[in-house]
Structures are given as structure tokens and as C-alpha cells.
Design an enzyme around this catalytic site. Structure first.
Site, PDB file in Angstrom:
ATOM      1  N   SER A  92       0.834  -1.199   0.000  1.00  0.00           N
ATOM      2  CA  SER A  92       0.000   0.000   0.000  1.00  0.00           C
ATOM      3  C   SER A  92       0.871   1.252   0.000  1.00  0.00           C
ATOM      4  O   SER A  92       1.574   1.527  -0.955  1.00  0.00           O
ATOM      5  CB  SER A  92      -0.962  -0.031   1.186  1.00  0.00           C
ATOM      6  OG  SER A  92      -1.940   0.972   1.080  1.00  0.00           O
ATOM      7  N   ASP A 230      -1.821   6.508  -3.380  1.00  0.00           N
ATOM      8  CA  ASP A 230      -0.642   5.826  -2.871  1.00  0.00           C
ATOM      9  C   ASP A 230      -0.241   4.736  -3.864  1.00  0.00           C
ATOM     10  O   ASP A 230      -0.747   4.677  -4.986  1.00  0.00           O
ATOM     11  CB  ASP A 230      -0.906   5.257  -1.478  1.00  0.00           C
ATOM     12  CG  ASP A 230      -2.057   4.253  -1.462  1.00  0.00           C
ATOM     13  OD1 ASP A 230      -2.836   4.217  -2.427  1.00  0.00           O
ATOM     14  OD2 ASP A 230      -2.181   3.506  -0.475  1.00  0.00           O
ATOM     15  N   ASP A 232      -0.772   1.546  -4.293  1.00  0.00           N
ATOM     16  CA  ASP A 232      -1.741   0.595  -4.851  1.00  0.00           C
ATOM     17  C   ASP A 232      -3.099   1.224  -5.099  1.00  0.00           C
ATOM     18  O   ASP A 232      -4.053   0.528  -5.445  1.00  0.00           O
ATOM     19  CB  ASP A 232      -1.886  -0.620  -3.946  1.00  0.00           C
ATOM     20  CG  ASP A 232      -2.548  -0.300  -2.614  1.00  0.00           C
ATOM     21  OD1 ASP A 232      -2.404   0.854  -2.137  1.00  0.00           O
ATOM     22  OD2 ASP A 232      -3.197  -1.184  -2.038  1.00  0.00           O
ATOM     23  N   ASP A 234      -5.440   2.374  -3.226  1.00  0.00           N
ATOM     24  CA  ASP A 234      -6.615   2.219  -2.364  1.00  0.00           C
ATOM     25  C   ASP A 234      -6.900   3.519  -1.613  1.00  0.00           C
ATOM     26  O   ASP A 234      -7.998   3.714  -1.100  1.00  0.00           O
ATOM     27  CB  ASP A 234      -6.477   1.034  -1.408  1.00  0.00           C
ATOM     28  CG  ASP A 234      -5.359   1.188  -0.379  1.00  0.00           C
ATOM     29  OD1 ASP A 234      -4.445   2.008  -0.590  1.00  0.00           O
ATOM     30  OD2 ASP A 234      -5.389   0.458   0.638  1.00  0.00           O
TER      31      ASP A 234
END
Length: 445
Positions: A92, A230, A232, A234
Site C-alpha cells: 500500500s 498511494d 496501490d 486504495d
């Protein structure tokens, strides 16, 4: 092992191919017959994905490999491909040195404590069920996950006028966002748009400090807003048309008050600002607080009158769309709000802001220190909530003391409607932690 946001840590130390193989074996042995597998841009991602896939296939599970995609793209694909679970190789917002593994259900929720504990038990006990040579799982590539996610995003918003948007991808996996915004008619410019697991453009986590280049660029152009993801995607944070970073709690209040109506609730963690309560009260809605972590927020959104969930960290959940924090969806929703309701700076100005103080205190024993703090709080205060750490409500504000899930620190937050009250509550809370930690040190000595 899994914490509240999956397995995360330094590659080659905490996160290894051996561990990834074990996770694959454990999931495959737990009855998940088909698993969607994806990864973010980190250099170690393909290596770890191959190890997970090998463990899954060894235990008879079919693997649908969607390749390099944003976490919400992978999470949405689980239900769409009629799979039993999803696995994303991602850390993440952590630095490039880290990677991790996060598990997803077909509803878009991350694995909850019971499912995580079951997988961890199998790994700890090496309780695997390898298949015969002629019953191994298959691994097949699917190219449609991003296309289908993009189609869902376009259907989720309605733009009569398309703003000018700058998208800072942070060299991550969120490329679906500028594509969809351009499809919706927006004038889109990107920063750090080249996927690169070393994150050369800026740190992966989108914060006020890491988004200085985005703030400067938006402020010096005619852009209506800037958004950032960020590694990834999410998470999603924003800057307004002047280049000013939008405070996290203000963004939560904006999203929540537009999603909710009279009698509705929104889910938010225990460290959420009073500003969100006040914004919701104005529309007849309320906050239901959860433990910190998107899995707990997502779980609360399964309740009938909970119409939105969010964390000030930048995780936003619209349960009618998906129960995975979906940064590209949040970007589209924010662009829709700016297009229909005016400049982002004015939306932010309409949200009350209160003095809030945060700090982290390093301790030698988190568990013992928190136990001592809890005993003292129970003696001194009446309105105490122990859902996640210790949260104390007073007539003037609140404070929260909770142990970090990943570091040897105790986090302290205090907020009030007056600066003097916030200062007093913060000093009270930090004093409780310092005294408890000192007592534990004396006992050890």
C-alpha cells in the site's frame, strides 16, 4: 502476522518468497477453489506473486492472474470473476523497501479476523493439503479487470461539466484514474505517472508534505483540483484549486455529508474528528465508530443504515459500489462534487475545523503500558470506550490512546472545540502514557 491491513514489512526479512508460498498453500488448503491474484508496482511483486500462485496451485486452487493492477481493481474482480477470494501483493503506502500480502472476499471486504486467524493457524502449523499431480490448480491470465473497473467508475458518476484535474499517481498502480476522468470529459494532467516500484517521484503515502509538487503545480495552473494516490491506489487525497492540501477529516466530512441523509449512519474509526459529527448532524445523520483499519470500517458498512465508510488516512468506501477502499472511485466522486457544487476550497471552508493534537510516544512494552493506562482511565473518567485503545469523551472534547499495530509506540490524539481544552486533554492523555510507561520500566529494572 496479518495485522489490520494484511502482511507488510521489509522484503527479505518479514516478507519472503517462503512466506508467500506458505500463504498460497494455506489459502488453497482452506477451501478457496478459485483465487484472483494481482500486484502493485513494487520490484518484488512478481516474485512474491509467483510464490503465492505456486502455493495455491500446489493445493488445487485455480489462479486468475490479473497482473499489475490497483488494489481496488483486483478486489472488485473477485466477485466479478465468481472467485472465492482475492490476493493482492502490495504494501500500500509503505516505502519501496517493503511489500505485503492482503486477502479479499468476493464482497470486496478484506479478510476479517476470523478468516485471517484461520489462514495464520495453517501457516503456523504447516497444515497444508497438497493435491495429486493430476489435480493441481491452473493459472490463467485475465486482461479485462481494469477495463471492467473503469466501466464501473464511469457508471458511478454523472458529470454535466468536466473540471480540469491534475492526478499525481506517485509512480503507483492507479492508472485507471486518469483514463476514466479523461473518458468523462475532464482535462487531465498527470504527475509521477510512470509506474516504478522505487517510487522516485515522491514517497508512496499521499500526505501534505509528500504532495508539495502537486500543490505547487495545481496552484500555478488553471486546474480545478488535484488528486493523489498511494502505491496501490486504495487511498486518495486531494488539493483544492489554490493548491492547498485538503485536511483529511475535512475530506471525510465532505464525502460523508453528501452520501448520508436523515437517519443514515456513516462508519468511521475512533480517531475521527468532531467535524465529521457536526457535518452529519446538519443533514440528520450520525457517525458509528469502528476500530482503526479499513476492514473494520468495511464490516460496519454491512449494516443496513450505514451508507458510507471512511478513514482520515484516505480510505473511502461506498458500499453500494464496493466494500474495498477504492481510490479511483473516490477521485471520480470528488470530481463530481466539484463539478456540481462549486470550488473545492469552498466545500472545505464549509466544514468546521477544531484544534486537534497528535503524537506518538515510544514505549518498551505496548501491551503492558496500555493495560496500565486503561486501569488509570477507568478510575478517573466516566465516559470510556475501549473498542480500539482507550477513548475518553468529556464535556469539552475527547482523547484517544491506542497502541500502534506496527511500531513500538503508543499514539495519542486529542481534540476539542477550543484550543485550551484540546491542549489540556492532550496533556492529560500524554501524561497517562508517560506515567504508565515509566512504571513499566521501573518494574523491569
Amino acid at each position: 502476522m496479518f495485522g489490520t491491513s494484511g502482511i507488510r514489512g521489509p522484503v527479505g526479512e518479514t516478507v519472503t518468497t517462503e512466506l508467500a508460498l506458505s500463504v498460497g498453500r494455506a489459502v488453497g488448503s482452506a477451501g478457496y477453489d478459485t483465487v484472483v491474484l494481482g500486484r502493485d508496482v513494487r520490484e518484488s511483486g512478481l516474485m512474491l506473486a509467483d510464490a503465492v500462485a505456486a502455493g495455491l496451485r500446489e493445493c488445487g486452487t485455480d489462479v486468475i492472474d490479473v497482473g499489475l493492477e490497483a488494489t481496488p481493481t483486483v478486489a472488485r474482480a473477485v466477485g466479478r470473476y465468481d472467485a472465492d477470494a482475492g490476493i493482492v501483493i502490495t504494501a500500500s503506502h509503505n516505502p519501496a523497501t517493503d511489500n505485503g500480502i492482503k486477502l479479499w472476499t468476493p464482497s470486496g471486504k478484506a479478510f476479517g479476523p476470523d478468516r485471517r486467524d484461520a489462514i495464520e493457524r495453517r501457516i503456523r502449523e504447516e497444515d497444508y493439503d497438497p493435491s495429486r499431480w493430476d489435480e493441481l490448480g491452473r493459472r490463467r491470465r485475465r486482461e479485462s479487470a481494469r477495463t471492467q473497473h473503469a466501466a464501473q467508475l464511469r457508471e458511478a458518476v454523472d458529470l454535466e461539466e468536466a473540471p480540469s484535474v491534475v492526478v499525481d499517481l506517485g509512480n503507483g498502480a492507479g492508472g485507471v484514474t486518469p483514463t476514466v476522468l479523461a473518458d468523462l470529459g475532464c482535462h487531465v494532467r498527470t504527475l509521477n505517472g510512470q509506474p516504478d516500484g522505487a517510487f522516485p517521484g515522491r514517497p508512496s503515502e499521499p500526505t501534505r508534505e509528500s504532495l508539495e509538487a502537486l500543490s505547487t503545480f495545481v496552484g500555478e495552473t488553471d486546474a480545478d483540483l488535484g488528486i493523489a494516490h498511494d502505491g496501490d491506489a486504495d487511498r486518495m487525497m486531494a488539493v483544492d484549486e489554490t493548491g492547498t492540501f485538503v485536511p483529511k477529516d475535512a475530506l471525510l466530512a465532505i464525502f460523508a455529508s453528501r452520501a448520508a441523509g436523515a437517519g443514515d449512519r456513516i462508519a468511521a474509526p475512533v480517531d475521527t474528528s468532531l467535524a465529521v459529527d457536526d457535518a452529519l448532524a446538519a443533514v440528520g445523520a450520525s457517525v458509528t465508530r469502528t476500530r482503526v483499519g479499513d476492514v473494520y470500517v468495511a464490516e460496519r458498512t454491512t449494516e443496513a443504515d450505514v451508507v458510507f465508510g471512511g478513514e482520515p488516512s484516505g480510505a473511502w468506501i461506498w458500499p453500494e459500489e464496493t466494500r474495498c477502499p477504492d481510490g479511483p472511485l473516490a477521485a471520480c466522486k470528488l470530481v463530481e462534487l466539484v463539478a456540481s457544487q462549486g470550488p473545492l476550497s469552498e466545500l472545505v471552508d464549509a466544514i468546521d475545523r477544531y484544534p486537534i493534537r497528535r503524537d506518538s510516544i515510544e514505549v518498551t512494552d505496548k501491551r503492558a503500558t496500555m493495560a496500565a493506562v486503561t486501569r488509570q482511565v477507568d478510575r478517573r473518567f466516566d465516559d470510556v470506550e475501549t473498542l480500539d485503545g482507550v477513548r475518553v469523551e468529556t464535556d469539552t472534547g475527547w482523547f484517544l490512546i491506542r497502541a500502534s499495530g506496527t511500531e513500538p509506540v503508543i499514539r495519542v490524539t486529542a481534540e476539542a472545540r477550543a484550543e485550551s481544552d484540546a491542549k489540556r486533554l492532550f496533556e492529560t492523555a500524554t501524561g497517562l502514557v508517560v506515567d504508565a510507561s515509566a512504571a513499566q520500566t521501573r518494574e523491569i529494572e
